[in-house]
Each structure stands twice: as C-alpha cells, then as structure tokens.
Write a protein that holds these residues in place. Structure first.
Motif, PDB file in Angstrom:
ATOM      1  N   ILE A 209      -1.495 -27.635 -11.325  1.00  0.00           N
ATOM      2  CA  ILE A 209      -2.125 -26.323 -11.422  1.00  0.00           C
ATOM      3  C   ILE A 209      -3.550 -26.441 -10.874  1.00  0.00           C
ATOM      4  CG2 ILE A 209      -0.762 -25.514 -13.360  1.00  0.00           C
ATOM      5  CD1 ILE A 209      -3.083 -26.107 -15.187  1.00  0.00           C
ATOM      6  N   PHE A 270      -5.693 -18.585  -8.626  1.00  0.00           N
ATOM      7  CA  PHE A 270      -4.968 -19.541  -9.447  1.00  0.00           C
ATOM      8  C   PHE A 270      -3.701 -19.957  -8.713  1.00  0.00           C
ATOM      9  CE2 PHE A 270      -1.455 -20.196 -12.420  1.00  0.00           C
ATOM     10  CZ  PHE A 270      -1.943 -21.259 -13.157  1.00  0.00           C
ATOM     11  N   MET A 272      -0.101 -22.706  -8.773  1.00  0.00           N
ATOM     12  CA  MET A 272       0.778 -23.728  -9.355  1.00  0.00           C
ATOM     13  C   MET A 272       1.642 -24.301  -8.246  1.00  0.00           C
ATOM     14  SD  MET A 272       2.098 -21.912 -12.859  1.00  0.00           S
ATOM     15  CE  MET A 272       3.029 -23.344 -13.364  1.00  0.00           C
ATOM     16  N   VAL A 285      -1.861 -16.669  -7.561  1.00  0.00           N
ATOM     17  CA  VAL A 285      -2.358 -15.351  -7.960  1.00  0.00           C
ATOM     18  C   VAL A 285      -3.790 -15.241  -7.458  1.00  0.00           C
ATOM     19  CG1 VAL A 285      -2.898 -13.797  -9.851  1.00  0.00           C
ATOM     20  CG2 VAL A 285      -0.906 -15.306 -10.010  1.00  0.00           C
ATOM     21  N   PHE A 287      -6.858 -13.212  -7.661  1.00  0.00           N
ATOM     22  CA  PHE A 287      -7.452 -12.137  -8.450  1.00  0.00           C
ATOM     23  C   PHE A 287      -8.261 -11.221  -7.528  1.00  0.00           C
ATOM     24  CE2 PHE A 287      -6.473 -15.382 -11.469  1.00  0.00           C
ATOM     25  CZ  PHE A 287      -6.107 -14.692 -12.611  1.00  0.00           C
ATOM     26  N   TYR A 330      -4.867  -7.362  -6.469  1.00  0.00           N
ATOM     27  CA  TYR A 330      -4.228  -8.650  -6.712  1.00  0.00           C
ATOM     28  C   TYR A 330      -3.325  -8.994  -5.525  1.00  0.00           C
ATOM     29  CZ  TYR A 330      -5.369  -9.096 -11.695  1.00  0.00           C
ATOM     30  OH  TYR A 330      -6.018  -9.263 -12.884  1.00  0.00           O
ATOM     31  N   LEU A 332      -0.086 -11.587  -5.024  1.00  0.00           N
ATOM     32  CA  LEU A 332       0.827 -12.531  -5.653  1.00  0.00           C
ATOM     33  C   LEU A 332       1.620 -13.240  -4.563  1.00  0.00           C
ATOM     34  CD1 LEU A 332       2.154 -10.192  -8.520  1.00  0.00           C
ATOM     35  CD2 LEU A 332       0.182 -11.739  -8.543  1.00  0.00           C
TER      36      LEU A 332
ATOM     37  N   ILE B   5      -0.035 -10.040 -15.549  1.00  0.00           N
ATOM     38  CA  ILE B   5      -0.484 -11.215 -14.803  1.00  0.00           C
ATOM     39  C   ILE B   5      -1.196 -12.191 -15.722  1.00  0.00           C
ATOM     40  CG2 ILE B   5      -2.093 -11.983 -13.010  1.00  0.00           C
ATOM     41  CD1 ILE B   5      -1.329  -9.398 -11.515  1.00  0.00           C
ATOM     42  N   LEU B   9      -0.162 -16.052 -16.431  1.00  0.00           N
ATOM     43  CA  LEU B   9      -1.084 -17.178 -16.252  1.00  0.00           C
ATOM     44  C   LEU B   9      -1.234 -18.004 -17.520  1.00  0.00           C
ATOM     45  CD1 LEU B   9      -3.911 -15.527 -14.133  1.00  0.00           C
ATOM     46  CD2 LEU B   9      -2.147 -17.102 -13.394  1.00  0.00           C
ATOM     47  N   PRO B  12       1.493 -21.521 -18.488  1.00  0.00           N
ATOM     48  CA  PRO B  12       1.295 -22.962 -18.293  1.00  0.00           C
ATOM     49  C   PRO B  12       0.260 -23.548 -19.239  1.00  0.00           C
ATOM     50  CG  PRO B  12       0.362 -21.719 -16.468  1.00  0.00           C
ATOM     51  CD  PRO B  12       1.172 -20.773 -17.267  1.00  0.00           C
TER      52      PRO B  12
END
Lengths: 479, 157
Positions: A209, A270, A272, A285, A287, A330, A332, B5, B9, B12
């Motif tokens: 992450i 963010f 992963m 993501v 932001f 946002y 995604l 969202i 988040l 995890p």
C-alpha cells in the motif's frame, strides 16, 4: 454636442469599469477541464507502455500512477528525464484550412527513492519532481464570414469595446455585423509540476500500500489575437459613427486577450498493489485535487479606418484580477500486469466523473456567477472511463526492451462523437547497462477533434484536428 | 460517494490492525542470515532466466552489502564477548598475531556472516573476521549473495 458626447463617454466608462469585464472573458467549463483532464505521464517506461502502469509501477513512475509500486523497489533509485512536446492543430474555418503548432522542451522528472532495510517486507520513501500537465497549444484561423462579426456580437452583448473603438455610433449601433474577414491565433503555454512525497509499505505478504502527497504549482498563459478586416471594401463608404467623420472606411478591428494563471495546489493519491508470482494487480484512488488559481486577464486592441484614424483601446478598463479554486473529481483506477516469460502485458481503466469538477472560493466573482458555472459543468460534462493498454518485451541476454501501448481518453463533454475522444499510440525502448543504469526513450502520438467558437455559438467556429507528439528520454540509476 | 471511498480505503488499514504489519525493519545490530536473504528473494516477477541483468536491477536489495558489513562486526563483537567467557580467551593483539594459525574451534570464526563460507575458519582469529566480511564469496555458488557490493560475480555470467 461634443461635450455631451464626452459626458456620455465618461459615464459609460464608469459603468464599464463596474460591470463589463466579465463580458469579454468569463470563466467556464473549458477552464475547469484544463486542470481536470488526465495528462500523459512523465515516465518513459510507462509512456512507452501506453501509460498502463497502475498494475506495474515498480519505479519512479509510481509517483504518478500507483504509490504502492514504490514498495517493489529494493535499491536506491535516482532518475531524471527530459521531455519534448509538440502540439499541432489543423483548423478548418469558413472553408479555409490552417496549420499551426507549438512546442516545449523541459526537465520533466527528477526522483529519488530510498528503500529501508528490512528483514521481511518492504518500506520505501521517495521524493520526486515531475511535470503533471502540459498546456502547450496552438490555433490559427483565417476566413471570410459573411453572416456575423465579433464587433456585432460584442456590441449586442453589452460590451463597450466597439463603442470605445468608434465602431458604433453614440446610440451603440454598429453597421459592422457581417462581411468581414476573420483571422487570428490562439496559443497556450505553461505547465503544472508537482513535488511528490511518497511512502509505501508491504502490509501483508505481497500486498503493498502506498500514498502520494503532491504539492503542485505552475502557470498557464493563453494569448488570443483576433482580427476582423474589411478586405473587400464592403464598408469603404460607411461611417461607423456619423458624428465622427474620421470613422469613414472601416479597415481593421484588432483585439488581444491575454489570460495568465498562477496555479498552486495539493492532492493525495492512495494505491494498493498485490503481487502474484507473475502478475500484479493494482488499484488507486486519486483524491480531488484542489488548485488555487490567481487569474490576470489583460485586454488591448485598436480599430483602423482608411482616413488614418486609429483609436486604441484603454485596456485597463477591461483587464481584471480574480482568484478562485478549481477542484477536480475523484479518479478511481484499476490495472493489472502479467508476465509471460519475457513479455509483460498490462491494462488499466480509470473512472473520472468530470461533471464533479467545481469552482470554489471565488474572490472577485459573485456566488451566483460561480453557481452558474458549476451548474453548466454538471449539465455539459459526463463521467468517462479511460483505457490504457501496454506491452513490453525484454530481449533475453541483450538488456534491451521494446515497448508499445495505446490509450484512449473519452471526451468529457456529453454528446461528443467518438472522434472527439483522445487517442494515443505509444512506443519505447529501454536499455540496461552494468545492471545499474537504465536508459529509456518513449514516443507518443495523439490525435482527436475539437472545436471552438470565437463568439456566440456556431457562428464563427473553428473545427480542429489536433495532434500531439511527446518524446521522453529518461535515465535511472539503481545502487 | 466520498463516504463509500473512505470506507473502501479503511479496509486495508483495519486489516492491518488485526493482523499486524508484515514488514519488519532490519536494524544494524540485528541478525540477518542467509535464510532471510533467500526469503526476501523468493519467487520473482522478473525471473533471472527471462530477464538476465534486469533480475539484479530489480531484485537485489541495496542493503545486503551493509548487512554483511554490520553482521561481520556483530559477529566479531559477539565472539569477543563469548571468548571472554569461554576458556579465559582474552582479546590480546599480541597473542593472536603471534599465533598465526588458529584452530577451527575458535569462536571468532565459527559464526559466518551471510556471505562467508565456512572455509574462512582457517584464517587468523581477530583480523580474519574483518577480512571474511569483506571477502568475495564467489567460490560458494550456493550462497545467494555473490559479493559485498551487490553485483553479480563472474561465475554467474
């Protein structure tokens, strides 16, 4: 009569100072999109693979695509890159075709990543500077418009520019409503760049992450030069202001509008990434990015008559300073990559709802005006899914990599045909020397259609075929 | 949408709270043996057979060489402490240097650093430990660390 005219002129000038500026330039959807559209990356390997990198991201490109990818770096990494961008525009206007282009070369990437020693897992921090948006653009048009004019349009909208340039009489009536040649250029330049601070950790075996914190800054300049000329002598015997004999024989109207943006902002991303034996899956993501825009708008112009009379516009009456925030939606993203022996295939999709773009915290613009802009954005824009595909083949034993990719960014505007979607094909090469120094070069060619109105709607329209070429050269040193 | 969202988040991070973080940092005074290295290298997205030099570009952590140096120092320190308590062996430069050869049972060489093969035990006691930490281990092909600077040795080509 003269004193009456002078009094009227002063009165009109005062009124103009209060209300007119917004008539000549108004913030709008295209301003928001300028900071909302996805841009090409500054990473040569990623660009060569069609920017399909969310599911790969094992180098400095992680600062742009997926911060979790930093967790895959096991050596200290120092990288730098240069880019060359060329923007070409083939414009069709009133049956005439014009070509125009602009280019920019810049240092677009500087990055350092530091993996911490671990007994197991991964902990990596990185800092990078990279170009996030390129505002280079160009447009040229030249054609005869027999049915409308900007002079008439400005006059009808309440602007005092035609009046100030003696293109109307004292009752704000102008004869110059059609049969003029229209020409001009519109150029854009500037960029945004970001300092990105990243951290990534292996939270569970093979699950990474990461987080990017971006501090952005940049500038944008748009220079619009517009001419209306009576090339046919249509108004050779016309007085635009009967009270002023010098206004006989209109020849030229020139208007120059310059828009300057000073941009600052910040955002978080963010990510992963899960690594299997020969595949990786990533999600990100982005932001909302919050950009603060300090805008300066300058106007100058003149008119010219065959009597030699040529009044200049007092630009200070129409120039303006305002400030506002533009907040992007946002984003995604999801992607994967799979390693088939020496061949890596990758794909990704990114969901962006452009109708969520917003103007906020305006200073110098009324609340109702900002609300109208935001409503217009909601009414005219849509959500899209950007698609990216990429491939990389490593030639065994040579240290050479060959890359290819494709990406598609649908138009943000509702109802636009597919020809308005942005398409790119990309390619690239990479070479590794001494197991430590990687050289990469990438090329991307993009194309799409667009249009723009000089004024009104579809009365002075430029239909544009846009091409974009980007070349990136970068080197990476791992030690 | 923003609430959803945020929830996504949080997943995890909630997982981390229950399971603990997988990553364990290495400290210079900590142990780091060949098993750790092998565990870290494991199966890889860029296998050596397909990617050649890129394998080392992506996979070899930079700290392996630092680990070896630190490990060697740790070993020496531990060994010296152990020597003091075992059989009255006392660090004395004159005594070790005069020995020239030491027996295989000398504790200063009984705990090899990750890159050091057992053959180094034939060297002299104190000084040999330092040399062992700096030595190239190309002769031991079973050892996943080729040499101290992290580069692949010639035997791998």
């Amino acid at each position: 009569m003269k004193s009456f005219f002078s009094l009227n002129a002063k009165l009109f000038t005062i009124i103009a100072l209060i209300i007119i500026s917004s008539n000549i330039y108004s913030q709008g959807t295209s301003d928001a999109l300028r900071l909302g559209y996805s841009s090409l990356s500054s990473d040569a390997r990623a660009l060569g693979m069609g920017d399909s990198y969310i599911g790969l991201s094992d180098d400095a490109g992680a600062a742009f695509f997926n911060p979790a990818g930093f967790g895959l770096i096991k050596k200290m990494e120092l990288s730098a890159g240069l880019s060359y961008d060329n923007y070409g525009n083939n414009t069709s206007f009133m049956g005439n075709s014009s070509n125009y282009s602009a280019s920019a070369t810049r240092l677009n990437n500087l990055s350092f990543a530091l993996p911490f020693p671990t007994l197991q897992g991964s902990l990596v921090f990185a800092v990078s500077y990279h170009t996030t948006r390129d505002f280079t653009s160009a447009l040229k048009f030249d054609g005869f418009n027999k049915s409308s004019s900007m002079i008439g349009s400005l006059n009808n909208s309440g602007s005092y520019i035609p009046y100030d340039l003696y293109l109307t009489d004292t009752n704000f009536t102008t004869p110059l409503n059609d049969h003029l040649n229209q020409s001009g250029t519109i150029t854009g330049s500037g960029e945004t760049h970001a300092w990105t601070f990243s951290g990534a950790i292996e939270a569970y075996k093979n699950l990474f992450i990461g987080l990017n914190l971006d501090f952005s800054s940049g500038s944008y300049t748009n220079n619009n030069k517009y001419y209306e000329d009576d090339l046919t002598g249509y108004y050779a015997n016309t007085l635009t202001d009967p009270a002023t004999p010098n206004t006989k024989g209109f020849e030229t109207f020139y208007l120059n509008k310059t828009l300057n943006w000073d941009i600052t902002g910040w955002d978080l991303k963010f990510g992963m990434l899960y690594e299997l034996k020969n595949a990786r899956i990533g999600i990100t993501v982005q932001f909302p990015r919050s950009y603060s825009v300090k805008e300066r708008f300058d106007v100058s112009g003149y008119s010219q008559f065959n009597t030699g009379f040529s009044p200049n516009l007092d630009g200070s009456l129409y120039s303006d300073n305002v400030q506002y925030d533009i907040v992007t939606p946002y984003e995604l993203g999801a992607g994967f990559s799979i390693n088939l022996s020496s061949l890596i295939l990758s794909a990704q999709a990114t969901l962006i709802d452009y109708s969520q773009l917003q103007f906020e915290n305006a200073d110098g613009l009324s609340d109702s005006y900002v609300n109208d802009i935001n409503q217009s954005i909601k009414d005219n824009l849509r959500s899209v899914i950007n698609l990216n595909l990429g491939a990389e083949y490593t030639i065994p034993g040579v240290g050479l990599r060959v890359r290819a990719g494709y990406l598609r960014q649908p138009s943000a505007y509702q109802g636009d045909p597919s020809s308005y979607d942005r398409n790119y094909v990309t390619g690239g090469l990479g070479y590794l020397a001494d197991e430590a120094v990687d050289f990469d070069v990438a090329y991307a060619h993009g194309w799409w259609n667009d249009y723009g109105d000089n004024y009104g709607s579809n009365v002075s329209r430029t239909d544009q075929k846009i091409t974009v070429d980007r070349v990136i050269f970068s080197t990476t040193y791992r030690f | 949408m923003k609430k959803h969202i945020t929830k996504i988040l949080l997943i995890p991070f909630i997982g981390l709270l229950f399971s603990g973080c997988y990553t364990a940092l290495w400290m210079p005074d900590g142990d780091y043996d060949s098993e750790d290295i092998q565990a870290n290298e494991g199966e890889n997205f860029y296998p050596m057979n397909d990617y050649g030099d890129y394998y080392y570009f992506y996979n070899r952590p930079w700290w392996y060489s630092a680990v070896q140096t630190a490990q060697a120092k740790n070993n020496r320190s531990k060994d010296l402490n152990a020597n003091t308590g075992q059989g009255g062996f006392k660090r004395d430069g004159r005594s070790t240097s005069s020995t020239g050869q030491t027996s295989a049972s000398l504790p200063t060489v009984s705990a090899p650093a990750p890159t050091v093969s057992g053959s180094t035990t034939t060297n002299t006691s104190n000084s040999s430990t330092n040399r062992a930490g700096d030595s190239n281990s190309s002769g031991n092909k079973s050892n996943p660390v080729r040499n101290n600077d992290g580069n692949r040795n010639t035997s791998g080509r």
